[in-house]
Structure formats: C-alpha cells, structure tokens
Design a protein around this motif. Structure first.
Motif, PDB file in Angstrom:
ATOM      1  N   GLU A   1       7.871   5.550  -3.590  1.00 28.46           N
ATOM      2  CA  GLU A   1       7.515   4.131  -3.621  1.00 28.46           C
ATOM      3  C   GLU A   1       8.152   3.353  -2.454  1.00 28.46           C
ATOM      4  N   GLU A   2       9.403   3.695  -2.146  1.00 25.87           N
ATOM      5  CA  GLU A   2      10.170   2.895  -1.177  1.00 25.87           C
ATOM      6  C   GLU A   2       9.996   3.357   0.263  1.00 25.87           C
ATOM      7  N   THR A  53      10.645   8.540   8.588  1.00 23.04           N
ATOM      8  CA  THR A  53      10.838   8.993   7.206  1.00 23.04           C
ATOM      9  C   THR A  53      10.933  10.513   7.153  1.00 23.04           C
ATOM     10  N   GLU A  91       8.315   4.582   3.972  1.00 20.48           N
ATOM     11  CA  GLU A  91       7.246   4.179   4.881  1.00 20.48           C
ATOM     12  C   GLU A  91       6.633   5.431   5.497  1.00 20.48           C
ATOM     13  N   HIS A 103       0.749   5.463   0.682  1.00 24.43           N
ATOM     14  CA  HIS A 103       0.952   4.335   1.588  1.00 24.43           C
ATOM     15  C   HIS A 103      -0.099   4.154   2.679  1.00 24.43           C
ATOM     16  N   ASN A 152      12.449   8.547  -3.234  1.00 23.79           N
ATOM     17  CA  ASN A 152      11.629   7.663  -4.059  1.00 23.79           C
ATOM     18  C   ASN A 152      10.404   7.287  -3.236  1.00 23.79           C
TER      19      ASN A 152
END
Lengths: 253, 557
Positions: free
Chosen positions: A105-106, A113, A108, A192, A103
C-alpha cells in the motif's frame, strides 16, 4: 493400495518402450512416453517434495538435466518434460531465497522501491543464465533489467507467466532471487500503475449500503418452482454484446 | 507429441465446418441450449453420478446411512493413522491463536484476515504453501461488479440454477454479496486483473452465467491470486508461521468438546507433534486425487480430502457428496497432458465443441454437469460420434482456432498464453488446431457442513473453500470456486480470530473422539483402512513388491 491410481496414471504400461535414464546418477529403465515426474514414480520413488499441481503451473518440480557426452545443461519442469534416453536428472525441489517484507500500500512503483528491497539487483552481470534456465521461457534477465530501470510495467508483463520454481535463483552468480523481485514488480504494477476499477468501488458501496438486501432476501425465501421460473426468464447477455450492453429490465441492478 | 496422421485427417472435418460456424457466431446465433426441465434427463442417463453401483451408504459417523460416491465413503470409513494412546497431549510443540490447515486460496485468505483481526496464526500444509487447486484454476473469478448490467441478484440466480436450486441460500447470499468486496481486496493487494485502459475490468461469460462476470488474469487467474496472497502472507513473518510438508492427521478437541488444535505429521522426519490452538480453520481443498470412477483429474497432487476425514471423525456432518463435478474439457491428447484442465474460458471466448464429423451437438456454455453429460453421450455407444485417441480413449474437439477468427489474429496467444506454450511444447498449435477433450474429475461439489460464518457444529472449528459444502448445491459454476475460497477463507479467518479472543485455552486436550470413531469402525466390521490418505499412490507396484522391509500405513510409509 488404491485400486485406481496405478492404472489411472498409466505407469505400468507393459508394451511401452523402455529407455535408460539416470536419476541422481543411478540408472533406471522407464517407458519413453512418460514425463520425468511419472518416470520417477515408475522407478519406485514416492514423491513428497518436487511434486505439486502436475500440470505445469505451481513450480514445485524444477529440474536440471544433462545428456551423456554433452556439456550443456537443460532445464524443465518434471511434470511437463518427457524423458529421453540417457538423461542425467536431478530435481531442485527447494532453493533458499530471501524475500523482502513490505507494505504494498505504501510503496511507489519506482526503481528506488525495487532497489531499496533488493539492492543486490545491481550485482547483475548480464550473464543471462537466468533466462536460459527458465522452464517457462521467460526473459528473466530482461525483466530484471526493466525493474532496475524503473520500468515496472514491463517487468510485470515480462514476468507474468513466472511459476516461481527458483531455477533462475539457483543459477544466478549474482545471488539474486529474480522471482521475488518479479512478484514485487507485479504487485506494484497491479496496485499502483494499473488504474483501479471505478465500477467495482461503486458496487462495493452499493452492497454495503444494503441496496440488494430486500431483493436477495426475497430470492432466499422463494421456493424451487419460483426460482426456476425466474431463472428461466433471465435475460442473457449475448456473447457478442458490447461491453456497455444493458439489460431491458434494470430493476434489480 | 503432435497429432497423428489419423487425427490430422479428422481435423480437416472441423476445418470444413468452421467458416460457417464462425459466421453463425458472428450473427449472434447459438446452438440451442438444453431447456432447464430437460437437464435432469440427460444427467440421469449420462452423468457419472447416476451410474448404478457407484455410490454406497456410509456406515459410521454423523451421516450414517447417507448414500454418496463410494470413493468418499472409502476415505471417511477409515481409522486414524495414529494410535491415540501413543500421542502425548501434554507435550505441546507449538501453540497459536488460529491454526489454519491447508495452504491454498482459502487457507491463505483465512490466515491474512485472522492476522488482521489480531490473531497469531500457523498455516500447516501438506505440500508447499500454494500447492493447491487455487493455483491451477485458470478461467476466472465471478463477481457482479458491472453496475450497468449486473448485480448480486443475477449472480444469485445463476448460482442457484447451476446448483439445481438446492444450494444453501445463506451461503449463496454470502458468496454473491461478498464477491465485489473480495475483488476489491484482491485489486488492492496488487493482483493484476485483465483490464481496459480506463481500469474497467474485462469480464467474460462462463457456463451458466447470465451476464459476463468472469474476471481474469490471462489464463492463470488462480495462480495470480495464489502468488499474490501468498506473497502477502510472507509479509508477516512475525504473525503468520507457515509449516510446509506438515499435514494434520487428526483434530484435537478439549474436554468441553471444543476444537483445540491438531496432531501434525512431519512428512520428512516422519514424526507426529501436537499444535494447540484456540480456533482451527480447515481449508484442505478437494478430492480429485481419489480418481473417482477411475477418471483422470485436473487436481493437484495433494487433493485427497484429508480435511473431510478428520473433521468427520470429530463429528462434523458432510453434505452434497452425492454429486461430483466433472469438468467438461480435460485434455485427452497427447498422453502427457491427459486430464489437464482446458479452461472454460476457451468456450467463453467462443470456441465451439464439435464431434468427429465436425458437427456441433451441444451449446458450449451449458452448466458443467450438463455440458459434461452431453460430451459423454456423444462419445457413448448411443451416438458413437467420439474421436478415438491412440491410447484407446474417446474425445471431442474444442475448436480453439475459432477464437482468432472471431476476435482477431493473436487473441488466443494473448488470452491463453499458458495453454499456448504448453501445447506448443507438444507440437500442437492451438491457434490453428483444435484441442481434443473429454470430461475430467474436477471438483468436490459437497463437503463439510457449516453456516455462513464458516462455523461447524464443533465450537472453534471453521471450514472454508472446496472442503465446505453447500455453496454450489449439486453443481458449481465456473469462476465461483476462486470466489468461494477467497470469500469464505476471509470469513473463516475473521471469525476464527474473534473466537480465539474468548478462549481461555485451559480445557484438557483429548483424542477421545478418535478412539470412539475407531471403535465405531470396528463395530461396523469395516476392514482396517487408514486415513487421511495424505498422498495418492502412483508408485510402481512391482517395486513395492520388492520393498521387503518397508511398512506402509495407508498409501505412504
């Protein structure tokens, strides 16, 4: 048979100079002006796999070739590479690849990651075969290194032209799927790291609040001559205008 | 192949006039535009749509009597690939809430939004997911988000003007009001827009825009959108199933007249199978590979109008197919690149179009149909100012080196990395040498009729993207197709998912509409032709003659 296509794609030029190429080892004599893709069709193949945009951007036609008496491997997109005498050609229309599910959105935008989703990235032994095999001349090994070290921006920028053809993954002794690491890096960067556009968020709010409803409803009711009149009177933003240029009439903003 | 000595000589004339043209541009002076009232005249005389004998009336189906481009009639007046009686509709290979036919920008957007709204989705696509015109769109995506200078009001006017004021107003309203939301959606998915350091979007002009509202990602905007949303689709393997190399060859209706699935074809095993669905979205894209009037095309391999064909058979009318879009700037040199799209963004960045004498003859940002017509006129016998190519064609120069003179050394490389690399491979440096271009078949302006909820006449059947007609009227502006596929793809997905919730799935499946259409074809005494085409035929006719035991059904085995 359709009347247009054979002549359209010029596969049957009688005066063309024929040269030998070897498709999966079998010899065909084809005009020397054709790309590998068109030469394959000229040879009599109906392409189903290994053909997409025919313009060098979709990555469907990753191709590997060698020349007679030459140990070196060469790589290209079949739709972009012009045939040469004594090419031994095979297409790699598909190569299995793992793709992590996440996802965006979640997440970093960090090395952690990348490593979480593609732990095999550490297996990279720096052989540089990925870079050598890239038909887009992307420095694949460099973006993998950047991703590994958490430099997500650099990984995104270096991999920006990637067409995801899979040749890098096919050649990787560490079994990595570089292009899937790359798209994760690019999406992390886009979501991000790049600052979001304030004016866009503001405009979405304006539209949702119904700011343009009545003026648009009026345009929708207008007849052709009224529209033509409004269209002709539009103030055009000059080509060389500064980004913050403003129109004289602000009543419809 | 680098430019031949003859062409290199001609390039000198472009170089001679360049400094003065750059100075003019810097002063803000432009070549005079063609007034709106005079557009029809040049179109009538030079646009391919108006050439006598290239259109004909369709003899069967919902639009019987409508005169459209002959190549469209050819594919609409076809019988099914399959004998409907041979398909066992009781053997259902797969079942889903929403079946999306087509794996481009519209199909993937529809799948994502259908899933978000609770549906299980199957994407069935003819090639790989993402092998689509969306992937190839270069220039950008429009959207009025510069709050200090632009608004959906201006965008609306531009769209209507480009389309000759005959566009469907509801569809245009939806396009321009949804545009900011779609840009926001793409931004939140992590698409890399070209931006200023503060996050402000970089935007440019396109042909027919009154404000700079073309957002972009280098010169591979479509590819960036496509790979981003495809990656997102692949993040939901439990909810979205992708079937590649599996085109739909006919829709399935039920006894209530609702759309209830499709017959798919496995192109590798050559078997047909039934997918049952509560809603179906057609997102099959355009028709460039029909090579209308033998034009070269910018389109991808699968752009053969399959969705038009199967929906028309199921009773969905078509509209605006009497106009076809020719992109003003397709490459005509070198031969390997013929037909290749040179993005309008090159002109948006200031590059002039000049003739064999190095002279300007048209403002470089007219709407596409007007721009293309002006180029055709310049190369016609009337003007005779075209540049001859070694293959016997004509073109005009697109003066890309101007861009570096205008915006600084390195701009071309930075803003057009894809084209720079491509031409470099041919031995042409587009930062120093102009590109030789001619109009190329680009876009299906019209398509299937639907409302702004993407609903067609057939309940449960939705359409989105290039196959949907009416958004762009008779001519689409640059940057509105990437917008169209995402706006209407999303809407189709939402509404298809909503519709699926209210469907019991108990109706009896039927291919009666196919039988009926086949009969109509027979009665109209149309020669047996098979559709949809699925793939264009580029194989060698000499080889085909020797394939003594091979049976072709249409263009493929």
């Amino acid at each position: 048979m359709s009347k247009t296509q054979a002549k359209q794609e010029k596969i049957n030029e009688p005066k063309a100079n024929l040269i030998p190429i070897f498709l999966m080892g079998k010899r065909y004599d084809v005009p020397d002006t054709l790309t590998i893709q068109k030469a394959t069709e000229y040879a009599g193949f109906q392409l189903i796999r290994g053909c997409g945009c025919r313009g060098g951007i979709c990555g469907a036609c990753g191709t590997v070739y060698r020349f007679a008496n030459d140990y070196k491997l060469y790589y290209g997109l079949a739709c972009q590479t012009v045939v040469e005498p004594n090419m031994y050609i095979t297409q790699i229309p598909f190569f299995p690849a793992n793709k992590a599910v996440y996802n965006i959105e979640e997440l970093e935008p960090t090395a952690e990651t990348i490593v979480k989703y593609y732990p095999e990235i550490f297996k990279c032994m720096g052989c540089n075969n990925c870079t050598l095999s890239c038909p887009m001349d992307i420095k694949v090994m460099d973006y993998v290194a950047a991703a590994m070290s958490g430099n997500i921006q650099q990984a995104a920028e270096l991999s920006f032209d990637c067409v995801m053809c899979g040749l890098c993954a096919a050649r990787c002794p560490a079994e990595e799927v570089q292009y899937n690491i790359a798209i994760l890096a690019r999406r992390l960067y886009g979501r991000h790291i790049l600052p979001q556009a304030d004016h866009l968020a503001e405009r979405v709010k304006q539209v949702e609040q119904g700011r343009y409803e009545s003026m648009l409803k009026e345009l929708m009711k207008a007849d052709k001559s009224q529209l033509m009149d409004l269209y002709t009177k539009r103030q055009l933003e000059p080509d060389n205008a500064d980004e913050m240029w403003e129109p004289e009439d602000k009543s419809h903003l | 192949m680098p430019y031949t000595p003859e062409l290199q000589n001609l390039i000198k004339k472009v170089e001679e006039t360049r400094p003065a043209r750059v100075e003019k541009k810097k002063r803000g002076e432009e070549f005079p535009g063609i007034p709106v009232a005079e557009r029809q005249e040049i179109l009538r005389k030079f646009h391919p749509d108006f050439i006598e004998g290239t259109q004909r009336k369709i003899k069967v189906g919902p639009n019987k009597g409508y005169k459209i481009t002959a190549e469209y009639v050819d594919i609409l007046e076809t019988k099914s690939r399959i004998d409907p009686d041979k398909i066992d509709l009781n053997t259902i290979a797969m079942e889903t809430d929403v079946l999306v036919i087509g794996g481009g920008g519209a199909g993937n957007s529809a799948a994502l939004l259908a899933r978000e709204n609770g549906a299980k989705v199957i994407i069935a696509t003819k090639l790989r997911n993402g092998d689509a015109n969306t992937m190839m769109a270069e220039g950008g995506i429009q959207g009025a988000d510069k709050i200090w200078k632009d608004s959906p009001y201006n965008h609306y006017l531009d769209v209507m003007g480009g389309g000759h004021f005959v566009n469907d107003p509801e569809l245009v309203y939806t396009l321009v009001t949804e545009a900011p939301k779609v840009l926001k959606w793409l931004e939140s998915l992590g698409m890399i827009f070209s931006k200023y350091p503060d996050g402000k979007m970089k935007t440019m002009h396109g042909g027919g825009t009154s404000r700079k509202r073309m957002h972009y990602a280098g010169d591979i905007t479509g590819a960036e959108i496509m790979r981003t949303i495809r990656d997102e689709v692949n993040n939901y393997p439990g909810d979205i199933t992708v079937l590649e190399f599996a085109p739909a060859v006919d829709l399935i209706l039920n006894d209530k007249g609702e759309c209830a699935g499709a017959v798919l074809y496995n192109m590798e095993t050559e078997e047909y199978f039934v997918v049952k669905a509560k809603s179906v979205v057609i997102a099959t894209g355009g028709t460039g590979r029909l090579h209308i009037q033998s034009f070269m095309t910018t389109n991808h391999y699968g752009a053969t109008g399959d969705g038009l064909v199967i929906a028309y058979r199921a009773g969905v009318p078509v509209n605006f197919l009497h106009t076809v879009q020719y992109h003003p700037t397709g490459a005509v040199f070198p031969e390997q690149a013929e037909g290749l799209l040179i993005t309008e963004k090159v002109r948006g960045a200031g590059a002039n179009i000049v003739n064999i004498h190095g002279e300007q003859f048209v403002f470089e940002r007219e709407p596409r149909d007007v721009e293309a017509s002006a180029i055709i006129r310049e190369c016609s016998a009337e003007r005779g100012n075209g540049v001859p190519t070694p293959t016997g064609k004509f073109g005009v120069w697109l003066d890309s080196p101007m861009i570096d003179s205008l915006s600084g050394e390195g701009t071309v490389r930075k803003e057009f990395p894809g084209k720079y690399i491509l031409f470099k491979r041919y031995g042409i440096d587009i930062t120093k040498e102009p590109m030789l271009i001619y109009p190329t078949l680009h876009y299906q302006n019209g398509g299937l009729e639907a409302n702004s909820k993407c609903e067609t006449k057939v309940p449960g059947l939705y359409v989105a993207g290039e196959v949907l007609g009416g958004v762009h009227g008779e001519n689409r502006l640059m940057g509105n197709s990437l917008l169209d596929v995402t706006v209407f793809g999303r809407i189709a997905g939402v509404n298809a998912a909503e519709h699926a919730k209210g469907v019991s799935g108990t109706g009896k499946l039927s291919l009666d509409h196919v039988k009926k259409f086949n009969k109509e074809i027979k009665q109209a005494q149309i020669k047996d032709k098979i559709g949809p085409m699925l793939l264009p035929d580029y194989s060698n006719p000499e080889v085909r003659k020797r394939q003594l035991t091979t049976q072709y059904v249409g263009t493929i085995r």
